[in-house]
Design a protein around this motif. Structure first.
Motif, PDB file in Angstrom:
ATOM      1  N   ASP A 121       0.806  -1.222   0.000  1.00 45.95           N
ATOM      2  CA  ASP A 121       0.000   0.000   0.000  1.00 45.95           C
ATOM      3  C   ASP A 121       0.837   1.270   0.000  1.00 45.95           C
ATOM      4  O   ASP A 121       0.281   2.378   0.017  1.00 45.95           O
ATOM      5  CB  ASP A 121      -0.929   0.011   1.219  1.00 45.95           C
ATOM      6  CG  ASP A 121      -1.961  -1.108   1.167  1.00 45.95           C
ATOM      7  OD1 ASP A 121      -2.338  -1.503   0.046  1.00 45.95           O
ATOM      8  OD2 ASP A 121      -2.365  -1.593   2.242  1.00 45.95           O
ATOM      9  N   LEU A 122       2.142   1.140  -0.035  1.00 45.86           N
ATOM     10  CA  LEU A 122       3.006   2.320  -0.012  1.00 45.86           C
ATOM     11  C   LEU A 122       2.989   3.031  -1.369  1.00 45.86           C
ATOM     12  O   LEU A 122       2.792   2.395  -2.411  1.00 45.86           O
ATOM     13  CB  LEU A 122       4.443   1.914   0.321  1.00 45.86           C
ATOM     14  CG  LEU A 122       4.702   1.395   1.732  1.00 45.86           C
ATOM     15  CD1 LEU A 122       6.137   0.876   1.838  1.00 45.86           C
ATOM     16  CD2 LEU A 122       4.465   2.494   2.763  1.00 45.86           C
ATOM     17  N   PRO A 123       3.215   4.356  -1.380  1.00 49.13           N
ATOM     18  CA  PRO A 123       3.382   5.062  -2.654  1.00 49.13           C
ATOM     19  C   PRO A 123       4.535   4.462  -3.455  1.00 49.13           C
ATOM     20  O   PRO A 123       5.497   3.931  -2.883  1.00 49.13           O
ATOM     21  CB  PRO A 123       3.695   6.500  -2.217  1.00 49.13           C
ATOM     22  CG  PRO A 123       3.139   6.621  -0.838  1.00 49.13           C
ATOM     23  CD  PRO A 123       3.289   5.266  -0.219  1.00 49.13           C
ATOM     24  N   VAL A 124       4.446   4.573  -4.762  1.00 41.39           N
ATOM     25  CA  VAL A 124       5.428   3.940  -5.642  1.00 41.39           C
ATOM     26  C   VAL A 124       6.848   4.402  -5.332  1.00 41.39           C
ATOM     27  O   VAL A 124       7.779   3.586  -5.267  1.00 41.39           O
ATOM     28  CB  VAL A 124       5.078   4.213  -7.122  1.00 41.39           C
ATOM     29  CG1 VAL A 124       6.235   3.792  -8.030  1.00 41.39           C
ATOM     30  CG2 VAL A 124       3.816   3.470  -7.508  1.00 41.39           C
ATOM     31  N   ASP A 125       7.039   5.703  -5.128  1.00 43.44           N
ATOM     32  CA  ASP A 125       8.390   6.207  -4.860  1.00 43.44           C
ATOM     33  C   ASP A 125       8.955   5.629  -3.563  1.00 43.44           C
ATOM     34  O   ASP A 125      10.135   5.259  -3.496  1.00 43.44           O
ATOM     35  CB  ASP A 125       8.389   7.732  -4.788  1.00 43.44           C
ATOM     36  CG  ASP A 125       8.209   8.382  -6.156  1.00 43.44           C
ATOM     37  OD1 ASP A 125       8.322   7.656  -7.172  1.00 43.44           O
ATOM     38  OD2 ASP A 125       7.964   9.599  -6.206  1.00 43.44           O
ATOM     39  N   ASP A 126       8.116   5.553  -2.535  1.00 46.40           N
ATOM     40  CA  ASP A 126       8.572   4.986  -1.260  1.00 46.40           C
ATOM     41  C   ASP A 126       8.894   3.503  -1.413  1.00 46.40           C
ATOM     42  O   ASP A 126       9.891   3.010  -0.863  1.00 46.40           O
ATOM     43  CB  ASP A 126       7.502   5.168  -0.184  1.00 46.40           C
ATOM     44  CG  ASP A 126       7.313   6.620   0.216  1.00 46.40           C
ATOM     45  OD1 ASP A 126       8.139   7.461  -0.198  1.00 46.40           O
ATOM     46  OD2 ASP A 126       6.345   6.917   0.936  1.00 46.40           O
ATOM     47  N   LEU A 127       8.068   2.813  -2.152  1.00 43.27           N
ATOM     48  CA  LEU A 127       8.298   1.389  -2.369  1.00 43.27           C
ATOM     49  C   LEU A 127       9.580   1.164  -3.160  1.00 43.27           C
ATOM     50  O   LEU A 127      10.367   0.256  -2.847  1.00 43.27           O
ATOM     51  CB  LEU A 127       7.099   0.778  -3.096  1.00 43.27           C
ATOM     52  CG  LEU A 127       7.177  -0.724  -3.400  1.00 43.27           C
ATOM     53  CD1 LEU A 127       7.435  -1.530  -2.137  1.00 43.27           C
ATOM     54  CD2 LEU A 127       5.886  -1.181  -4.080  1.00 43.27           C
ATOM     55  N   GLU A 128       9.802   1.994  -4.168  1.00 38.44           N
ATOM     56  CA  GLU A 128      11.030   1.874  -4.962  1.00 38.44           C
ATOM     57  C   GLU A 128      12.260   2.062  -4.075  1.00 38.44           C
ATOM     58  O   GLU A 128      13.254   1.325  -4.196  1.00 38.44           O
ATOM     59  CB  GLU A 128      11.020   2.914  -6.079  1.00 38.44           C
ATOM     60  CG  GLU A 128      12.012   2.649  -7.196  1.00 38.44           C
ATOM     61  CD  GLU A 128      11.603   1.492  -8.088  1.00 38.44           C
ATOM     62  OE1 GLU A 128      12.253   0.418  -7.969  1.00 38.44           O
ATOM     63  OE2 GLU A 128      10.666   1.648  -8.887  1.00 38.44           O
ATOM     64  N   THR A 129      12.190   3.033  -3.176  1.00 39.92           N
ATOM     65  CA  THR A 129      13.311   3.274  -2.264  1.00 39.92           C
ATOM     66  C   THR A 129      13.569   2.063  -1.380  1.00 39.92           C
ATOM     67  O   THR A 129      14.721   1.643  -1.185  1.00 39.92           O
ATOM     68  CB  THR A 129      13.026   4.507  -1.388  1.00 39.92           C
ATOM     69  OG1 THR A 129      12.936   5.666  -2.220  1.00 39.92           O
ATOM     70  CG2 THR A 129      14.129   4.713  -0.358  1.00 39.92           C
ATOM     71  N   LEU A 130      12.514   1.479  -0.845  1.00 43.34           N
ATOM     72  CA  LEU A 130      12.677   0.324   0.034  1.00 43.34           C
ATOM     73  C   LEU A 130      13.235  -0.879  -0.711  1.00 43.34           C
ATOM     74  O   LEU A 130      14.138  -1.568  -0.209  1.00 43.34           O
ATOM     75  CB  LEU A 130      11.341  -0.032   0.686  1.00 43.34           C
ATOM     76  CG  LEU A 130      10.872   0.890   1.810  1.00 43.34           C
ATOM     77  CD1 LEU A 130       9.463   0.517   2.255  1.00 43.34           C
ATOM     78  CD2 LEU A 130      11.825   0.835   2.997  1.00 43.34           C
ATOM     79  N   LEU A 131      12.730  -1.142  -1.901  1.00 40.45           N
ATOM     80  CA  LEU A 131      13.203  -2.304  -2.656  1.00 40.45           C
ATOM     81  C   LEU A 131      14.662  -2.138  -3.066  1.00 40.45           C
ATOM     82  O   LEU A 131      15.456  -3.087  -2.979  1.00 40.45           O
ATOM     83  CB  LEU A 131      12.327  -2.524  -3.890  1.00 40.45           C
ATOM     84  CG  LEU A 131      10.885  -2.965  -3.625  1.00 40.45           C
ATOM     85  CD1 LEU A 131      10.140  -3.146  -4.942  1.00 40.45           C
ATOM     86  CD2 LEU A 131      10.840  -4.255  -2.807  1.00 40.45           C
ATOM     87  N   PHE A 132      15.013  -0.934  -3.513  1.00 40.69           N
ATOM     88  CA  PHE A 132      16.406  -0.688  -3.892  1.00 40.69           C
ATOM     89  C   PHE A 132      17.324  -0.804  -2.679  1.00 40.69           C
ATOM     90  O   PHE A 132      18.401  -1.410  -2.745  1.00 40.69           O
ATOM     91  CB  PHE A 132      16.544   0.700  -4.526  1.00 40.69           C
ATOM     92  CG  PHE A 132      17.962   1.053  -4.884  1.00 40.69           C
ATOM     93  CD1 PHE A 132      18.527   0.592  -6.061  1.00 40.69           C
ATOM     94  CD2 PHE A 132      18.739   1.828  -4.028  1.00 40.69           C
ATOM     95  CE1 PHE A 132      19.841   0.902  -6.390  1.00 40.69           C
ATOM     96  CE2 PHE A 132      20.050   2.137  -4.346  1.00 40.69           C
ATOM     97  CZ  PHE A 132      20.601   1.674  -5.533  1.00 40.69           C
ATOM     98  N   SER A 133      16.896  -0.223  -1.555  1.00 45.72           N
ATOM     99  CA  SER A 133      17.722  -0.246  -0.349  1.00 45.72           C
ATOM    100  C   SER A 133      17.886  -1.661   0.181  1.00 45.72           C
ATOM    101  O   SER A 133      18.984  -2.060   0.589  1.00 45.72           O
ATOM    102  CB  SER A 133      17.103   0.648   0.725  1.00 45.72           C
ATOM    103  OG  SER A 133      16.972   1.979   0.270  1.00 45.72           O
ATOM    104  N   LEU A 134      16.798  -2.416   0.178  1.00 48.38           N
ATOM    105  CA  LEU A 134      16.871  -3.801   0.642  1.00 48.38           C
ATOM    106  C   LEU A 134      17.880  -4.585  -0.187  1.00 48.38           C
ATOM    107  O   LEU A 134      18.725  -5.318   0.355  1.00 48.38           O
ATOM    108  CB  LEU A 134      15.488  -4.447   0.552  1.00 48.38           C
ATOM    109  CG  LEU A 134      15.397  -5.912   0.991  1.00 48.38           C
ATOM    110  CD1 LEU A 134      15.721  -6.052   2.468  1.00 48.38           C
ATOM    111  CD2 LEU A 134      14.003  -6.472   0.692  1.00 48.38           C
ATOM    112  N   SER A 135      17.817  -4.423  -1.494  1.00 47.69           N
ATOM    113  CA  SER A 135      18.756  -5.116  -2.369  1.00 47.69           C
ATOM    114  C   SER A 135      20.194  -4.698  -2.090  1.00 47.69           C
ATOM    115  O   SER A 135      21.102  -5.536  -2.023  1.00 47.69           O
ATOM    116  CB  SER A 135      18.407  -4.829  -3.833  1.00 47.69           C
ATOM    117  OG  SER A 135      19.347  -5.431  -4.696  1.00 47.69           O
ATOM    118  N   ALA A 136      20.401  -3.402  -1.893  1.00 45.70           N
ATOM    119  CA  ALA A 136      21.757  -2.907  -1.648  1.00 45.70           C
ATOM    120  C   ALA A 136      22.318  -3.445  -0.339  1.00 45.70           C
ATOM    121  O   ALA A 136      23.487  -3.843  -0.268  1.00 45.70           O
ATOM    122  CB  ALA A 136      21.751  -1.380  -1.630  1.00 45.70           C
TER     123      ALA A 136
END
Length: 355
Positions: free
Chosen positions: A243-258
């Motif tokens: 349910d997160l906004p797309v930009d917030d979700l993108e940040t989380l997914l990228f950060s998790l991967s990093a």
């Protein structure tokens, strides 16, 4: 007259993790090993520092932090190998630099902390204070220090003022305070089976019953956990990100991967280094339980890597990517539990064989 020092013939290789890479180089330089200089995976495994800390906080940028090792690897590994370790800290830059000079002028390398955001050769925007580097020399006339870093193959020339800033950082996860490790290494290493048994036991205990403070302070986190509970909470939290906004979700997914693959973990959130090290212990000792531990660690590493990769497939819709991340992460709690059980079994097996 300006002073210049340089440790000759320092044996440096790039590494997956700053701590185990630095310790591998130091052991090699001191002529220590079992059947030759140890590989980085073996060094990491014998540190007994496997861990897991996860937190989310709006005070962090990015708002997520994940780390797969404990706080005291740089102390526990050398002590387990028979070394004496002093951890020196100060807020006085002159005193902090004097500790490094003492080592250099005695012809020895100096292991210190630096903030990655203040080390010009890394060219990163992100700041993180607990990055291990080894100073192997300096040149007062040029105003530089000679630094080796697991992330670079060549010796780096770092301006002394930049090094001083890196060593006085107050960034996350804690102030560097000119932290310097003064290590007196033994002339020979203890039996590898004995060392590994103790290290595996410590790693298992740190995952099953975390009691010592980790690298991060979870008391300030909106959401966080350590050890096996961290794998459970991370998997559960990911399920709520839809349910997160797309930009917030993108940040989380990228950060998790990093944090899993890129943040000096050696890949698979340190589990790949552990797998390599356990395979070395199994080869050196012939212990079958340790060989099985290497398999369990490899499976765990693969699952963490799958979680990381699922989130950064740019050709896939972000909600589909999230579903892939959630699916991969759902396997982590069971695999981490299996890994801990394998650590315990290998420790017991090595202890029994050593009697």
């Amino acid at each position: 007259m300006p002073r210049r020092t340089l440790v000759d013939d320092y044996p440096h290789k790039m590494g997956g993790h700053c701590g185990s890479g630095a310790m591998r180089d130091l052991l090699h330089w001191h002529g220590l090993g079992w059947d030759g200089p140890p590989d980085e995976g073996l060094v990491f495994a014998l540190g007994g520092a496997l861990g897991l800390s996860y937190l989310r906080s709006s005070d962090l940028v990015p708002p997520l932090y994940l780390v797969g090792r404990g706080a005291d690897f740089e102390i526990d590994l050398p002590r387990r190998l028979g070394a004496q370790v002093q951890v020196l800290t100060t807020d006085d830059p002159r005193e902090g630099w004097s500790w490094v000079l003492d080592e250099l002028e005695a012809g020895r390398p100096s292991l210190v902390w630096g903030d990655i955001g203040e080390l010009p050769y890394l060219r990163v925007q992100f700041q993180m204070s607990r990055h291990d580097i080894v100073v192997i020399g300096h040149d007062e006339a040029e105003g530089i220090a000679f630094v080796v870093d697991n992330d670079r193959a060549e010796v780096q020339k770092v301006p002394l003022d930049a090094l001083a800033r890196a060593r006085s950082s107050k960034s996350f996860p804690q102030p560097t305070r000119h932290c310097t490790y003064r290590i007196s290494w033994p002339s020979a290493l203890p039996d590898v089976a004995e060392v590994a048994a103790e290290a595996f036991r410590q790693s298992a205990a740190g995952m099953r019953r975390p009691s010592q403070p980790g690298i991060v302070d979870l008391r300030t986190a909106a959401s966080g956990a350590e050890g096996l509970a961290a794998a459970v909470q991370l998997a559960a939290d990911i399920q709520t990100w839809a349910d997160l906004p797309v930009d917030d979700l993108e940040t989380l997914l990228f950060s998790l991967s990093a944090f899993i693959e890129k943040a000096g973990t050696g890949g698979g959130l340190f589990r790949r280094l552990l797998a390599d090290g356990c395979a070395d212990v199994a080869r050196l000792t012939g212990d079958s339980a340790t060989a099985q531990l290497a398999v369990a660690a490899s499976r765990c590493a693969q699952a963490w890597t799958a979680t990381a990769r699922a989130g950064i497939r740019r050709d896939v819709d972000i909600r589909v990517r999230l579903a892939g991340v959630a699916s991969a992460a759902s396997q982590l709690p069971e695999l981490e539990l299996d890994l801990v059980a394998s650590l315990e079994a290998a420790s017991s097996s090595l202890t029994a064989a050593d009697r």
